[in-house]
Design a protein around this motif. Sequence first.
Motif, PDB file in Angstrom:
ATOM      1  N   PHE A  44      38.814  30.757  46.289  1.00 21.32           N
ATOM      2  CA  PHE A  44      37.557  30.148  45.848  1.00 21.32           C
ATOM      3  C   PHE A  44      36.322  30.912  46.322  1.00 21.32           C
ATOM      4  N   THR A  45      36.366  31.457  47.536  1.00 21.10           N
ATOM      5  CA  THR A  45      35.175  32.116  48.090  1.00 21.10           C
ATOM      6  C   THR A  45      35.160  33.616  47.840  1.00 21.10           C
ATOM      7  N   GLY A  46      36.312  34.197  47.506  1.00 19.54           N
ATOM      8  CA  GLY A  46      36.370  35.635  47.249  1.00 19.54           C
ATOM      9  C   GLY A  46      36.748  36.447  48.459  1.00 19.54           C
ATOM     10  N   GLN A  47      36.389  36.001  49.671  1.00 19.67           N
ATOM     11  CA  GLN A  47      36.690  36.712  50.903  1.00 19.67           C
ATOM     12  C   GLN A  47      37.128  35.715  51.971  1.00 19.67           C
ATOM     13  N   LEU A  48      37.895  36.214  52.915  1.00 14.22           N
ATOM     14  CA  LEU A  48      38.280  35.401  54.062  1.00 14.22           C
ATOM     15  C   LEU A  48      37.644  36.041  55.288  1.00 14.22           C
ATOM     16  N   SER A  49      36.408  35.644  55.573  1.00 12.45           N
ATOM     17  CA  SER A  49      35.670  36.218  56.684  1.00 12.45           C
ATOM     18  C   SER A  49      34.737  35.160  57.264  1.00 12.45           C
ATOM     19  N   GLU A  50      34.221  35.452  58.456  1.00 11.92           N
ATOM     20  CA  GLU A  50      33.318  34.514  59.115  1.00 11.92           C
ATOM     21  C   GLU A  50      32.053  34.302  58.294  1.00 11.92           C
ATOM     22  N   ASP A  51      31.478  35.402  57.793  1.00 13.28           N
ATOM     23  CA  ASP A  51      30.242  35.282  57.014  1.00 13.28           C
ATOM     24  C   ASP A  51      30.457  34.491  55.724  1.00 13.28           C
ATOM     25  N   SER A  52      31.595  34.765  55.056  1.00 10.09           N
ATOM     26  CA  SER A  52      31.871  34.072  53.801  1.00 10.09           C
ATOM     27  C   SER A  52      32.031  32.573  54.018  1.00 10.09           C
ATOM     28  N   ILE A  53      32.713  32.188  55.094  1.00  5.75           N
ATOM     29  CA  ILE A  53      32.901  30.767  55.374  1.00  5.75           C
ATOM     30  C   ILE A  53      31.578  30.102  55.730  1.00  5.75           C
ATOM     31  N   LYS A  54      30.735  30.782  56.526  1.00  7.14           N
ATOM     32  CA  LYS A  54      29.439  30.209  56.888  1.00  7.14           C
ATOM     33  C   LYS A  54      28.567  29.971  55.658  1.00  7.14           C
ATOM     34  N   MET A  55      28.627  30.897  54.691  1.00 11.19           N
ATOM     35  CA  MET A  55      27.796  30.768  53.496  1.00 11.19           C
ATOM     36  C   MET A  55      28.373  29.778  52.498  1.00 11.19           C
ATOM     37  N   ASN A  56      29.638  29.393  52.665  1.00  9.84           N
ATOM     38  CA  ASN A  56      30.281  28.488  51.712  1.00  9.84           C
ATOM     39  C   ASN A  56      30.840  27.250  52.411  1.00  9.84           C
ATOM     40  N   LEU A  57      30.106  26.742  53.406  1.00  9.01           N
ATOM     41  CA  LEU A  57      30.608  25.607  54.178  1.00  9.01           C
ATOM     42  C   LEU A  57      30.853  24.377  53.302  1.00  9.01           C
ATOM     43  N   SER A  58      29.920  24.055  52.436  1.00 10.00           N
ATOM     44  CA  SER A  58      30.093  22.866  51.589  1.00 10.00           C
ATOM     45  C   SER A  58      31.293  23.027  50.667  1.00 10.00           C
ATOM     46  N   LEU A  59      31.504  24.251  50.186  1.00  7.06           N
ATOM     47  CA  LEU A  59      32.654  24.508  49.324  1.00  7.06           C
ATOM     48  C   LEU A  59      33.963  24.371  50.096  1.00  7.06           C
ATOM     49  N   VAL A  60      34.021  24.920  51.321  1.00  8.79           N
ATOM     50  CA  VAL A  60      35.234  24.848  52.139  1.00  8.79           C
ATOM     51  C   VAL A  60      35.565  23.396  52.477  1.00  8.79           C
ATOM     52  N   TYR A  61      34.542  22.609  52.854  1.00  9.48           N
ATOM     53  CA  TYR A  61      34.790  21.200  53.172  1.00  9.48           C
ATOM     54  C   TYR A  61      35.264  20.424  51.943  1.00  9.48           C
ATOM     55  N   GLU A  62      34.735  20.753  50.777  1.00  5.71           N
ATOM     56  CA  GLU A  62      35.185  20.084  49.556  1.00  5.71           C
ATOM     57  C   GLU A  62      36.645  20.443  49.259  1.00  5.71           C
ATOM     58  N   ILE A  63      37.022  21.706  49.500  1.00  6.52           N
ATOM     59  CA  ILE A  63      38.419  22.123  49.299  1.00  6.52           C
ATOM     60  C   ILE A  63      39.344  21.349  50.224  1.00  6.52           C
ATOM     61  N   LEU A  64      38.949  21.216  51.505  1.00  9.27           N
ATOM     62  CA  LEU A  64      39.789  20.487  52.465  1.00  9.27           C
ATOM     63  C   LEU A  64      39.936  19.023  52.091  1.00  9.27           C
ATOM     64  N   ASP A  65      38.855  18.423  51.596  1.00 16.24           N
ATOM     65  CA  ASP A  65      38.928  17.019  51.205  1.00 16.24           C
ATOM     66  C   ASP A  65      39.856  16.814  50.009  1.00 16.24           C
ATOM     67  N   GLU A  66      39.936  17.828  49.144  1.00 14.52           N
ATOM     68  CA  GLU A  66      40.846  17.723  48.003  1.00 14.52           C
ATOM     69  C   GLU A  66      42.278  18.074  48.399  1.00 14.52           C
ATOM     70  N   LEU A  67      42.427  18.951  49.396  1.00 17.34           N
ATOM     71  CA  LEU A  67      43.759  19.367  49.826  1.00 17.34           C
ATOM     72  C   LEU A  67      44.495  18.265  50.584  1.00 17.34           C
ATOM     73  N   PHE A  68      43.769  17.528  51.432  1.00 19.87           N
ATOM     74  CA  PHE A  68      44.405  16.558  52.324  1.00 19.87           C
ATOM     75  C   PHE A  68      43.897  15.139  52.049  1.00 19.87           C
ATOM     76  N   ASP A  69      44.815  14.203  52.132  1.00 15.70           N
ATOM     77  CA  ASP A  69      44.489  12.785  52.049  1.00 15.70           C
ATOM     78  C   ASP A  69      45.160  12.093  53.229  1.00 15.70           C
ATOM     79  N   ASP A  70      44.348  11.639  54.185  1.00 16.01           N
ATOM     80  CA  ASP A  70      44.853  11.002  55.398  1.00 16.01           C
ATOM     81  C   ASP A  70      45.832  11.919  56.147  1.00 16.01           C
ATOM     82  N   GLY A  71      45.578  13.225  56.083  1.00 15.90           N
ATOM     83  CA  GLY A  71      46.406  14.187  56.803  1.00 15.90           C
ATOM     84  C   GLY A  71      47.599  14.705  56.034  1.00 15.90           C
ATOM     85  N   PHE A  72      47.825  14.231  54.818  1.00 15.66           N
ATOM     86  CA  PHE A  72      48.942  14.687  53.997  1.00 15.66           C
ATOM     87  C   PHE A  72      48.421  15.680  52.964  1.00 15.66           C
ATOM     88  N   MET A  73      49.083  16.831  52.851  1.00 14.45           N
ATOM     89  CA  MET A  73      48.668  17.815  51.850  1.00 14.45           C
ATOM     90  C   MET A  73      49.059  17.326  50.465  1.00 14.45           C
TER      91      MET A  73
END
Length: 448
Positions: free
Chosen positions: A95-124
């Motif tokens: 989704f972000t194109g790169q796996l790096s510290e800078d890329s994650i910092k610039m795409n925090l809202s996107l990463v959190y949205e991905i995690l919320d869709e990936l997991f439900d109550d701790g289940f993938m």
Amino acid sequence: MTQPSAISQFFILSIRGDRLVSRDFRSDIVKGAEEIFFSFISRNRSAPPVFMIEGINFLHIHKNGLHFVITTKFNMSPVSGFEYLNRCTIIIKDFTGQLSEDSIKMNLSLVYEILDELFDDGFMQTTSTSQLCSFVQNQPFVTVDLPSSSLLPSLVMEQKSVNSRATCRPITDKNNDIYVDILEKIDVEFNSEGSTIRSDVLGSIVMKSYLLGCPLLRLGFNTDLVIGRSKDYGVQIDSVNFCEFVNLSEFEQSRVLTLYPQDGEFTLMNYRVGTSYKNDMPFRIFTNVSGVGAFKIEIEVKIRADIPKTTHGSNLFIRIPLPRTTDNVVTTIGSLNTNQHSVEYRAYQKTVLWGIKKFSGMTEQFLRLSVSLSTPVNDLSIIKRQIGPVNMKFEIPMHNVSGVQLRFLKIGLDEISGKVSSKQSNVKRWVRYVTQANSYVSRVYKEN
């Protein structure tokens, strides 16, 4: 009853321990798990990938200078935990194109949205990038890393393939392209005369698909590719494994793979070349140590590039450990083009770092070290034991050492005629070969 595969927390830390991303799914673990984790791995350099502290199970992987960690109170399967972590890293990169510290910092809202869709109550819930595309709404912010103008600092960093603009594109941008990387990491140990003691090549074929729809792919490899022990002919690999959705019906006979690729990045094939590897090494290291006085020795390190003239090694990084009694070092570079070299002596480590930005094939480079010692040289063999082993890292673009080649890549074949359909005739194909040194070591002391 709660299933034991549920995770409690997911977090990403930088190599310095800074918290980049943290999501608590179940609220059953005390706050501060990130500090507990980083404190433990800082004290234990060889920390296991799974460990328990204060009743908290930690599972972690390290990628691109980042720590990806999950915690759980349950006795979950480590295989499931590592599968979760690896899929998370792949999906975030898709989704972000790169796996790096800078890329994650610039795409925090996107990463959190991905995690919320990936997991439900701790289940993938899913591990498919294509399924997530319809649920994730945030758009990525993409940058491309430019090469550093400073040679040695960039070489001291972890070696990695330089990403092109194509491979940095996020999965949400589909332009009917497909990219293939044939990556090989080579482990070699030489003796002091430059002869090979052992060698091992680990290869992987990584694909990243931006294809519209889900067309059929056909990939053809060397017809002389041999798997397992055989006679002295052809390109031989000792072992190979494929991803689960590859059709192998034509591979045994014609060395052709067929598949319907999934969206995003995935590893098509892994292979290993060990005892059967007989090709020339890309570089050979020769060392010579001589005494020139009671308190001085001279070390010469010569590197020969046995790759073709049309090829070159880039970002070579050579680490030369020196005797514990080293007091001072004077270096001499054996090259007319010294602006491609950088040499640094680190007194606190008793180590010389030698960087070469570009090393053309079929050429030689050498470095001469005049080493002053704080104690007299009574036995040169004792001093030699303290020198080395010389460790080398490098990257060779558009070159692989095993000989595995991609003959063709056909996309969107018509099942009746066997020809490329008009819908897929404008697909952009991009294939890259890269060889990297994983552990390239040369002994200095010769055992009797």
